[in-house]
Motif scaffolding. Sequence first.
Motif, PDB file in Angstrom:
ATOM      1  N   ILE A   6      -3.994  47.558  -8.698  1.00 41.23           N
ATOM      2  CA  ILE A   6      -3.187  47.338  -9.501  1.00 41.23           C
ATOM      3  C   ILE A   6      -3.593  47.720 -10.958  1.00 41.23           C
ATOM      4  O   ILE A   6      -3.785  47.338 -11.085  1.00 41.23           O
ATOM      5  CB  ILE A   6      -2.428  46.678 -10.167  1.00 41.23           C
ATOM      6  N   GLU A   7      -3.604  49.135 -11.342  1.00 45.76           N
ATOM      7  CA  GLU A   7      -3.815  49.233 -12.370  1.00 45.76           C
ATOM      8  C   GLU A   7      -2.600  49.385 -13.566  1.00 45.76           C
ATOM      9  O   GLU A   7      -3.344  49.445 -14.873  1.00 45.76           O
ATOM     10  CB  GLU A   7      -4.384  51.267 -12.766  1.00 45.76           C
ATOM     11  N   ARG A   8      -1.968  48.921 -13.934  1.00 45.28           N
ATOM     12  CA  ARG A   8      -1.207  48.147 -14.718  1.00 45.28           C
ATOM     13  C   ARG A   8       0.621  47.563 -14.178  1.00 45.28           C
ATOM     14  O   ARG A   8       0.834  47.992 -13.053  1.00 45.28           O
ATOM     15  CB  ARG A   8      -0.347  49.309 -15.777  1.00 45.28           C
ATOM     16  N   PHE A   9       0.551  46.457 -15.177  1.00 48.74           N
ATOM     17  CA  PHE A   9       1.809  46.313 -14.392  1.00 48.74           C
ATOM     18  C   PHE A   9       3.075  46.773 -14.897  1.00 48.74           C
ATOM     19  O   PHE A   9       3.480  47.339 -15.547  1.00 48.74           O
ATOM     20  CB  PHE A   9       2.225  44.730 -15.505  1.00 48.74           C
ATOM     21  N   GLY A  10       4.149  45.984 -13.768  1.00 50.36           N
ATOM     22  CA  GLY A  10       4.918  47.181 -13.828  1.00 50.36           C
ATOM     23  C   GLY A  10       5.706  47.326 -12.652  1.00 50.36           C
ATOM     24  O   GLY A  10       5.851  47.075 -11.661  1.00 50.36           O
ATOM     25  N   GLU A  11       6.099  49.150 -12.998  1.00 50.42           N
ATOM     26  CA  GLU A  11       6.871  50.050 -11.744  1.00 50.42           C
ATOM     27  C   GLU A  11       5.885  50.014 -10.621  1.00 50.42           C
ATOM     28  O   GLU A  11       4.742  49.829 -10.827  1.00 50.42           O
ATOM     29  CB  GLU A  11       6.957  51.260 -12.027  1.00 50.42           C
ATOM     30  N   PRO A  12       6.067  50.240  -9.216  1.00 47.14           N
ATOM     31  CA  PRO A  12       4.981  50.254  -7.705  1.00 47.14           C
ATOM     32  C   PRO A  12       4.091  51.682  -7.902  1.00 47.14           C
ATOM     33  O   PRO A  12       2.878  51.588  -7.486  1.00 47.14           O
ATOM     34  CB  PRO A  12       6.396  50.651  -6.914  1.00 47.14           C
ATOM     35  N   SER A  13       4.681  52.794  -9.493  1.00 47.45           N
ATOM     36  CA  SER A  13       3.749  53.291  -9.770  1.00 47.45           C
ATOM     37  C   SER A  13       2.144  54.013 -10.336  1.00 47.45           C
ATOM     38  O   SER A  13       1.247  54.043 -10.437  1.00 47.45           O
ATOM     39  CB  SER A  13       4.358  54.918 -10.412  1.00 47.45           C
ATOM     40  N   LEU A 297      -1.710  52.440   4.438  1.00 46.78           N
ATOM     41  CA  LEU A 297      -2.256  52.095   3.022  1.00 46.78           C
ATOM     42  C   LEU A 297      -1.813  53.136   1.779  1.00 46.78           C
ATOM     43  O   LEU A 297      -1.505  52.473   0.345  1.00 46.78           O
ATOM     44  CB  LEU A 297      -3.562  51.874   3.232  1.00 46.78           C
ATOM     45  N   ASP A 298      -2.013  54.266   2.095  1.00 47.85           N
ATOM     46  CA  ASP A 298      -1.481  54.674   1.509  1.00 47.85           C
ATOM     47  C   ASP A 298      -0.165  54.907   0.264  1.00 47.85           C
ATOM     48  O   ASP A 298       0.837  55.707  -0.407  1.00 47.85           O
ATOM     49  CB  ASP A 298      -1.622  56.548   0.624  1.00 47.85           C
ATOM     50  N   GLN A 299       0.421  53.735   0.705  1.00 45.47           N
ATOM     51  CA  GLN A 299       2.056  54.150   0.605  1.00 45.47           C
ATOM     52  C   GLN A 299       2.708  52.679   0.311  1.00 45.47           C
ATOM     53  O   GLN A 299       3.975  52.719   0.409  1.00 45.47           O
ATOM     54  CB  GLN A 299       2.680  54.381   2.356  1.00 45.47           C
ATOM     55  N   ALA A 300       1.770  52.240  -0.024  1.00 42.33           N
ATOM     56  CA  ALA A 300       1.894  51.042  -0.615  1.00 42.33           C
ATOM     57  C   ALA A 300       2.994  50.998  -1.875  1.00 42.33           C
ATOM     58  O   ALA A 300       3.705  49.736  -1.611  1.00 42.33           O
ATOM     59  CB  ALA A 300       0.169  50.005  -1.454  1.00 42.33           C
ATOM     60  N   ALA A 301       3.347  51.930  -2.661  1.00 40.86           N
ATOM     61  CA  ALA A 301       4.031  52.287  -3.540  1.00 40.86           C
ATOM     62  C   ALA A 301       5.645  51.656  -3.123  1.00 40.86           C
ATOM     63  O   ALA A 301       6.369  51.397  -3.242  1.00 40.86           O
ATOM     64  CB  ALA A 301       3.805  53.077  -4.817  1.00 40.86           C
ATOM     65  N   GLU A 302       5.455  52.974  -2.032  1.00 40.30           N
ATOM     66  CA  GLU A 302       6.599  52.852  -1.465  1.00 40.30           C
ATOM     67  C   GLU A 302       7.121  51.711  -0.829  1.00 40.30           C
ATOM     68  O   GLU A 302       8.245  51.426  -0.895  1.00 40.30           O
ATOM     69  CB  GLU A 302       6.633  54.023  -0.138  1.00 40.30           C
ATOM     70  N   ALA A 303       6.403  50.963  -0.624  1.00 43.76           N
ATOM     71  CA  ALA A 303       5.918  49.707   0.078  1.00 43.76           C
ATOM     72  C   ALA A 303       7.371  48.613  -1.001  1.00 43.76           C
ATOM     73  O   ALA A 303       8.059  48.106  -0.883  1.00 43.76           O
ATOM     74  CB  ALA A 303       5.319  49.289   0.907  1.00 43.76           C
ATOM     75  N   HIS A 304       6.977  48.711  -2.326  1.00 40.52           N
ATOM     76  CA  HIS A 304       7.026  48.215  -3.200  1.00 40.52           C
ATOM     77  C   HIS A 304       8.322  48.522  -3.489  1.00 40.52           C
ATOM     78  O   HIS A 304       9.150  47.608  -4.250  1.00 40.52           O
ATOM     79  CB  HIS A 304       5.820  47.666  -4.060  1.00 40.52           C
ATOM     80  N   ARG A 305       8.354  49.759  -3.370  1.00 38.46           N
ATOM     81  CA  ARG A 305       9.775  50.604  -3.974  1.00 38.46           C
ATOM     82  C   ARG A 305      11.108  49.207  -3.223  1.00 38.46           C
ATOM     83  O   ARG A 305      12.291  49.157  -3.365  1.00 38.46           O
ATOM     84  CB  ARG A 305       9.916  51.811  -4.066  1.00 38.46           C
ATOM     85  N   LEU A 306      10.764  50.055  -1.930  1.00 36.61           N
ATOM     86  CA  LEU A 306      11.430  49.126  -0.766  1.00 36.61           C
ATOM     87  C   LEU A 306      12.074  47.659  -0.902  1.00 36.61           C
ATOM     88  O   LEU A 306      13.064  47.351  -0.700  1.00 36.61           O
ATOM     89  CB  LEU A 306      11.673  49.380   0.892  1.00 36.61           C
ATOM     90  N   MET A 307      11.320  46.539  -1.487  1.00 36.53           N
ATOM     91  CA  MET A 307      11.318  45.537  -1.614  1.00 36.53           C
ATOM     92  C   MET A 307      11.749  45.392  -2.876  1.00 36.53           C
ATOM     93  O   MET A 307      12.627  44.737  -3.360  1.00 36.53           O
ATOM     94  CB  MET A 307       9.661  44.748  -1.929  1.00 36.53           C
ATOM     95  N   ASP A 308      11.733  45.983  -4.023  1.00 37.03           N
ATOM     96  CA  ASP A 308      12.961  46.143  -5.179  1.00 37.03           C
ATOM     97  C   ASP A 308      14.031  46.567  -5.180  1.00 37.03           C
ATOM     98  O   ASP A 308      14.798  46.065  -5.506  1.00 37.03           O
ATOM     99  CB  ASP A 308      12.121  46.911  -6.160  1.00 37.03           C
ATOM    100  N   ALA A 309      13.690  47.519  -4.581  1.00 36.29           N
ATOM    101  CA  ALA A 309      15.877  47.876  -3.637  1.00 36.29           C
ATOM    102  C   ALA A 309      16.429  46.771  -2.894  1.00 36.29           C
ATOM    103  O   ALA A 309      17.888  46.783  -2.866  1.00 36.29           O
ATOM    104  CB  ALA A 309      15.611  48.955  -3.271  1.00 36.29           C
ATOM    105  N   GLY A 310      15.284  45.712  -2.954  1.00 34.72           N
ATOM    106  CA  GLY A 310      16.316  45.059  -1.465  1.00 34.72           C
ATOM    107  C   GLY A 310      16.542  44.944  -0.627  1.00 34.72           C
ATOM    108  O   GLY A 310      17.447  44.719  -0.213  1.00 34.72           O
ATOM    109  N   SER A 311      16.157  46.198   0.345  1.00 29.77           N
ATOM    110  CA  SER A 311      16.714  46.598   1.201  1.00 29.77           C
ATOM    111  C   SER A 311      15.780  46.637   2.289  1.00 29.77           C
ATOM    112  O   SER A 311      15.917  46.729   3.902  1.00 29.77           O
ATOM    113  CB  SER A 311      16.480  47.972   1.190  1.00 29.77           C
ATOM    114  N   VAL A 312      14.652  44.976   2.071  1.00 30.80           N
ATOM    115  CA  VAL A 312      13.333  45.109   3.115  1.00 30.80           C
ATOM    116  C   VAL A 312      14.275  43.674   4.161  1.00 30.80           C
ATOM    117  O   VAL A 312      15.056  42.667   3.652  1.00 30.80           O
ATOM    118  CB  VAL A 312      12.414  44.646   2.916  1.00 30.80           C
ATOM    119  N   PHE A 313      14.232  44.125   6.106  1.00 25.10           N
ATOM    120  CA  PHE A 313      15.133  43.215   6.431  1.00 25.10           C
ATOM    121  C   PHE A 313      13.766  43.134   7.347  1.00 25.10           C
ATOM    122  O   PHE A 313      12.810  43.831   8.140  1.00 25.10           O
ATOM    123  CB  PHE A 313      15.982  43.536   7.234  1.00 25.10           C
TER     124      PHE A 313
END
Length: 320
Positions: A6-13, A297-313
Amino acid sequence: MRAVVIERFGEPSGMVVVEVPDPAPAADQVVIRSEAVGVGGVDAAIRRGTLGGYDFSEGLIPGSEVAGVVTAVGHDVDRSWLGRRVWAFTGTGGGYAEQAAARIDDVTALPDSLSSADAVTLGSAATVAHFALAHAHFTAGESLLVRGAAGSIGIATVELAARGGAGTVAVTTSSAERGRRLRELGATIVLDRAGHSDQHEPGAFDVIIDIVGGDDVPAFLDRLAPNGRMIAVGAVAGMPPADFGMRLMRSFQQSRSFATFSLNTVPVPTRNAVRSEIFQAAIAGHLHSVTHAALRLDQAAEAHRLMDAGSVFGRIILTP
């Protein structure tokens, strides 16, 4: 090795993949070549910067749950662990990487017939669910509400309560499809996120296991039956209002109670023994590993975007 920092707080990017030195085990540690890494709500809270106590000046590797093969041991660790498949809790971070270090006390051996993906889906979540129900003194025949049931802790709580003879297992979730899947896992009543149903009002509950937190905590305290117990095991929606305890005081004659629960308060041998039992229950088909997606592993940001969207089951896992 490659790791997500994590280089900076905030968005998955703000999370990026970089090369970092391989970990070396301390005296009481092992190093694990990761085959699966669990992605959890606490990881997202750390990434957003909503949990204090983390120093991001040089980048933090998030992730606390991995499964794989032990490749190195510290000098205080029995060398028979070398080459064994294990589940491990890595502490406050270090999991989103090709290798991770963990204290031997936080390592559980894996049965040959349990996959690493199943291990990180159940290892922490189902153990938390087990002890949260125990913390609530939940008994057969009682009614239970699981608030935020679509995540891995919620799903495990539903299954464990149903297996334990719950009279009612109600859940809150965000869609009819999620409700259908939760019914297949043992839920008997499906409510919306506010705790209501278009068909009927389910009444009061003996126990509420709350993974959500946030502004609606007081309203759910009102849903407790006399002598009802609400246990907070997470706060993915943030902290409750500062005066939420007044709801309990105003219903003093109902003898309701609220408590928090953290696995940190359970003795290490006890929680490790229960985790081993959970793995055996999964092999026997009594508990189900529900994986939403397996990403690189290099899709970690996408994983967090899915969590932020509330779409994970269920659980997202990363595969290094």
